[in-house]
Enzyme design. Structure first.
Site, PDB file in Angstrom:
ATOM      1  N   TYR A 108      -1.695  -0.497  10.229  1.00 18.11           N
ATOM      2  CA  TYR A 108      -1.907  -0.907   8.825  1.00 18.11           C
ATOM      3  C   TYR A 108      -0.622  -0.682   8.019  1.00 18.11           C
ATOM      4  O   TYR A 108      -0.163  -1.568   7.294  1.00 18.11           O
ATOM      5  CB  TYR A 108      -3.063  -0.083   8.239  1.00 18.11           C
ATOM      6  CG  TYR A 108      -3.405  -0.407   6.807  1.00 18.11           C
ATOM      7  CD1 TYR A 108      -4.092  -1.571   6.471  1.00 18.11           C
ATOM      8  CD2 TYR A 108      -3.065   0.471   5.769  1.00 18.11           C
ATOM      9  CE1 TYR A 108      -4.420  -1.861   5.144  1.00 18.11           C
ATOM     10  CE2 TYR A 108      -3.400   0.190   4.448  1.00 18.11           C
ATOM     11  CZ  TYR A 108      -4.073  -0.976   4.142  1.00 18.11           C
ATOM     12  OH  TYR A 108      -4.397  -1.260   2.835  1.00 18.11           O
ATOM     13  N   SER A 111       0.849  -1.192   0.000  1.00 12.84           N
ATOM     14  CA  SER A 111       0.000   0.000   0.000  1.00 12.84           C
ATOM     15  C   SER A 111       0.885   1.241   0.000  1.00 12.84           C
ATOM     16  O   SER A 111       2.034   1.186   0.467  1.00 12.84           O
ATOM     17  CB  SER A 111      -0.872   0.020   1.264  1.00 12.84           C
ATOM     18  OG  SER A 111      -1.529   1.266   1.392  1.00 12.84           O
TER      19      SER A 111
HETATM   20  N1  LIG Z   1      -8.924   0.086  -1.437  1.00  6.93           N
HETATM   21  C1  LIG Z   1      -7.832   0.791  -1.270  1.00  6.93           C
HETATM   22  O1  LIG Z   1      -7.849   2.020  -1.415  1.00  6.93           O
HETATM   23  C2  LIG Z   1      -6.521   0.108  -0.923  1.00  6.93           C
HETATM   24  C3  LIG Z   1      -5.345   0.881  -0.947  1.00  6.93           C
HETATM   25  C4  LIG Z   1      -4.127   0.261  -0.695  1.00  6.93           C
HETATM   26  C5  LIG Z   1      -4.075  -1.094  -0.440  1.00  6.93           C
HETATM   27  N2  LIG Z   1      -5.224  -1.830  -0.402  1.00  6.93           N
HETATM   28  C6  LIG Z   1      -5.094  -3.265  -0.170  1.00  6.93           C
HETATM   29  O2  LIG Z   1      -5.577  -3.949  -1.319  1.00  6.93           O
HETATM   30  C7  LIG Z   1      -6.096  -5.239  -0.952  1.00  6.93           C
HETATM   31  C8  LIG Z   1      -7.513  -5.391  -1.453  1.00  6.93           C
HETATM   32  O3  LIG Z   1      -8.279  -4.340  -0.910  1.00  6.93           O
HETATM   33  P1  LIG Z   1      -9.780  -4.007  -1.344  1.00  6.93           P
HETATM   34  O4  LIG Z   1      -9.909  -2.540  -1.217  1.00  6.93           O
HETATM   35  O5  LIG Z   1     -10.122  -4.700  -2.600  1.00  6.93           O
HETATM   36  O6  LIG Z   1     -10.531  -4.690  -0.097  1.00  6.93           O
HETATM   37  P2  LIG Z   1     -12.062  -5.182   0.078  1.00  6.93           P
HETATM   38  O7  LIG Z   1     -12.298  -5.186   1.553  1.00  6.93           O
HETATM   39  O8  LIG Z   1     -12.942  -4.377  -0.769  1.00  6.93           O
HETATM   40  O9  LIG Z   1     -11.981  -6.696  -0.427  1.00  6.93           O
HETATM   41  C9  LIG Z   1     -11.131  -7.593   0.264  1.00  6.93           C
HETATM   42  C10 LIG Z   1     -11.630  -9.019   0.168  1.00  6.93           C
HETATM   43  O10 LIG Z   1     -10.732  -9.811   0.978  1.00  6.93           O
HETATM   44  C11 LIG Z   1     -11.500 -10.667   1.793  1.00  6.93           C
HETATM   45  N3  LIG Z   1     -10.756 -11.017   3.012  1.00  6.93           N
HETATM   46  C12 LIG Z   1     -10.603 -10.268   4.131  1.00  6.93           C
HETATM   47  N4  LIG Z   1      -9.897 -10.961   5.043  1.00  6.93           N
HETATM   48  C13 LIG Z   1      -9.590 -12.162   4.486  1.00  6.93           C
HETATM   49  C14 LIG Z   1      -8.881 -13.298   4.938  1.00  6.93           C
HETATM   50  N5  LIG Z   1      -8.365 -13.372   6.180  1.00  6.93           N
HETATM   51  N6  LIG Z   1      -8.740 -14.351   4.104  1.00  6.93           N
HETATM   52  C15 LIG Z   1      -9.276 -14.307   2.852  1.00  6.93           C
HETATM   53  N7  LIG Z   1      -9.983 -13.266   2.391  1.00  6.93           N
HETATM   54  C16 LIG Z   1     -10.139 -12.197   3.189  1.00  6.93           C
HETATM   55  C17 LIG Z   1     -12.781  -9.894   2.080  1.00  6.93           C
HETATM   56  O11 LIG Z   1     -13.839 -10.753   2.483  1.00  6.93           O
HETATM   57  C18 LIG Z   1     -13.033  -9.217   0.737  1.00  6.93           C
HETATM   58  O12 LIG Z   1     -13.790 -10.035  -0.133  1.00  6.93           O
HETATM   59  C19 LIG Z   1      -5.947  -5.306   0.571  1.00  6.93           C
HETATM   60  O13 LIG Z   1      -4.756  -5.977   0.898  1.00  6.93           O
HETATM   61  C20 LIG Z   1      -5.854  -3.837   0.980  1.00  6.93           C
HETATM   62  O14 LIG Z   1      -5.192  -3.686   2.214  1.00  6.93           O
HETATM   63  C21 LIG Z   1      -6.441  -1.258  -0.616  1.00  6.93           C
END
Ligand SMILES: NC(=O)c1ccc[n+]([C@@H]2O[C@H](COP(=O)([O-])OP(=O)(O)OC[C@H]3O[C@@H](n4cnc5c(N)ncnc54)[C@H](O)[C@@H]3O)[C@@H](O)[C@H]2O)c1
Length: 262
Positions: free
Chosen positions: A154, A141
């Site tokens: 985080y 991230s």
């Molecule tokens: N959305 C953002 O702006 C952003 C920015 C930087 C990094 N990220 C990272 O990107 C990745 C995806 O984020 P997103 O925004 O698509 O998240 P989201 O919450 O929209 O989707 C994440 C999915 O992962 C699943 N999940 C959660 N814990 C889990 C576990 N222990 N085992 C298996 N599945 C699990 C959830 O049920 C969900 O379906 C994450 O690692 C997040 O930290 C997101």
């Protein structure tokens, strides 16, 4: 098609970026195993790929669980005969006050965001070596690079992912495995919408308690491109990184943030 004859695993494939990556990989010819702790969402994504003529299986699995990983890997081998590419995407986010919030929340954050990536790589790499090489993308991230207030936990978990990725790139490069990380910026997903709503709520609470709230602090002014990123834009980058188009890219953490960090 960029991923013909490849078999891939995407963690957290039930929604957000994981869903977009699973769908894109299938559209590029890969056979995909997607995992999630939300079985309804995960199964719906697998069904939609199958309905569209692609190949996908959903496995209910928690990335932080060793036992679940054993199951994911054995199902992948049983169904598709091997493993070439992986996206360790599953992650969680919550705002955290390091003085007042429960200490156990540290373990929860690290368990999913860092241990989950470690276990995924640990279980996948021997299988990728058996195929003569492949590629892994781990999701870090921009929070690994800039200190967001209330994001110490985080950000620390994501900085761990970045460093873990570099070591693995060195360690398994000789086996033909490329290991890279991505640093998404602010991407329009269910996670981002929830984080934004919680932040707005806590700002409103603080303002209620202050007769004269201070003005907002300096910001970077948002993404240079003037908009949020989409999950599909992240899927494009992840697909590039695991494809042969990125055959000489390993050990990088690629920021995908529309110019937010510039
Ligand atoms: N959305 C953002 O702006 C952003 C920015 C930087 C990094 N990220 C990272 O990107 C990745 C995806 O984020 P997103 O925004 O698509 O998240 P989201 O919450 O929209 O989707 C994440 C999915 O992962 C699943 N999940 C959660 N814990 C889990 C576990 N222990 N085992 C298996 N599945 C699990 C959830 O049920 C969900 O379906 C994450 O690692 C997040 O930290 C997101």
């Amino acid at each position: 098609m960029l991923l013909e004859n490849k078999v891939g695993i995407v963690t957290g494939g039930g929604m957000g970026m994981g869903e977009a990556v699973a769908k894109r990989w299938a559209a590029e010819g890969a056979r995909v195993v997607l995992t999630d702790i939300n079985s309804e969402a995960g199964q719906a994504v697998a069904d939609s790929i199958q309905t569209g003529g692609g190949e996908a299986r959903f496995v209910l699995a928690d990335s932080g669980s060793e036992e679940d990983w054993e199951n994911v890997i054995s199902l992948t081998i049983q169904e598709f005969g091997g493993l070439d590419i992986m996206h360790n995407n599953a992650g969680i986010h919550f705002w955290y006050n390091i003085i007042n919030d429960p200490i156990e929340k540290w373990d929860e954050m690290m368990r999913v965001n860092l241990r989950g990536v470690f276990l995924g790589c640990r279980f996948a790499i021997p299988k990728i070596i058996e195929r003569g090489g492949g590629a892994i993308v781990n999701t870090s991230s921009i929070s690994a690079k800039a200190g967001g207030p209330a994001q110490a936990l985080y950000g620390a978990s994501k900085a761990g992912v970045t460093q873990f990725t570099r070591s693995l790139a060195r360690m398994y490069g000789p086996n033909g495995i490329r290991v890279n990380a991505i640093n998404p910026g602010v991407i329009d997903t269910p996670m981002m919408r929830q984080a934004a709503a919680e932040a707005a709520e806590s700002r409103a609470d603080e303002a209620d308690q202050m007769a004269d709230p201070p003005p907002a602090g300096p910001t970077r002014g948002g993404p240079a491109l003037g908009r949020l990123g989409t999950a599909e834009e992240i899927a494009s980058v992840v697909t590039f990184l695991v494809s042969d188009e990125a055959s000489y890219v390993s050990g990088v953490d690629l920021t995908v943030d529309g110019g937010l960090m510039t």
